[in-house]
Motif scaffolding. Structure first.
Motif, PDB file in Angstrom:
ATOM      1  N   VAL A  38     -13.592  -3.948 -20.945  1.00 39.49           N
ATOM      2  CA  VAL A  38     -12.573  -4.139 -19.911  1.00 39.49           C
ATOM      3  C   VAL A  38     -12.573  -5.583 -19.431  1.00 39.49           C
ATOM      4  O   VAL A  38     -11.511  -6.184 -19.235  1.00 39.49           O
ATOM      5  N   PRO A  97      -8.662  -6.551 -20.516  1.00 36.27           N
ATOM      6  CA  PRO A  97      -8.214  -5.497 -19.605  1.00 36.27           C
ATOM      7  C   PRO A  97      -6.834  -4.932 -19.914  1.00 36.27           C
ATOM      8  O   PRO A  97      -6.464  -3.895 -19.384  1.00 36.27           O
ATOM      9  N   ASP A 110      -9.756   0.208 -20.512  1.00 33.29           N
ATOM     10  CA  ASP A 110      -9.986   0.590 -19.120  1.00 33.29           C
ATOM     11  C   ASP A 110     -11.214   1.488 -19.117  1.00 33.29           C
ATOM     12  O   ASP A 110     -11.795   1.761 -20.173  1.00 33.29           O
ATOM     13  N   GLN A 111     -11.606   1.943 -17.942  1.00 28.77           N
ATOM     14  CA  GLN A 111     -12.734   2.859 -17.823  1.00 28.77           C
ATOM     15  C   GLN A 111     -12.293   4.120 -17.104  1.00 28.77           C
ATOM     16  O   GLN A 111     -11.497   4.065 -16.149  1.00 28.77           O
ATOM     17  N   LEU A 153      -6.245   1.771 -23.916  1.00 30.42           N
ATOM     18  CA  LEU A 153      -4.869   1.782 -23.413  1.00 30.42           C
ATOM     19  C   LEU A 153      -3.853   1.483 -24.511  1.00 30.42           C
ATOM     20  O   LEU A 153      -2.735   1.975 -24.471  1.00 30.42           O
TER      21      LEU A 153
END
Length: 63
Positions: free
Chosen positions: A17, A21, A25-26, A36
């Protein structure tokens, strides 16, 4: 190329991330990686994220 994430290996360090980013994501539940964008156009940061993943939970595979 597409990203494969093994959430059973992921330790939730978040290095992916921090590296990209827009692609990673987490999970809010356990902090494991969430992809994503499975097939990103720009692979430079993705390759770096795969390389620095401490649990080696990320990989790139040919379609």
């Amino acid at each position: 190329m597409r990203i494969v994430a093994d959430t059973t290996r992921c330790v939730g360090a978040g290095q992916c991330v921090l590296t990209d980013p827009e692609v990673f994501d987490q999970s809010d539940e356990d902090g494991t990686v969430v992809v994503l964008v499975e097939r990103p156009d720009d692979l430079e940061k993705v390759r770096e994220a795969v390389h620095i993943c401490p649990s080696q939970a990320l990989s790139l595979v040919e379609d």
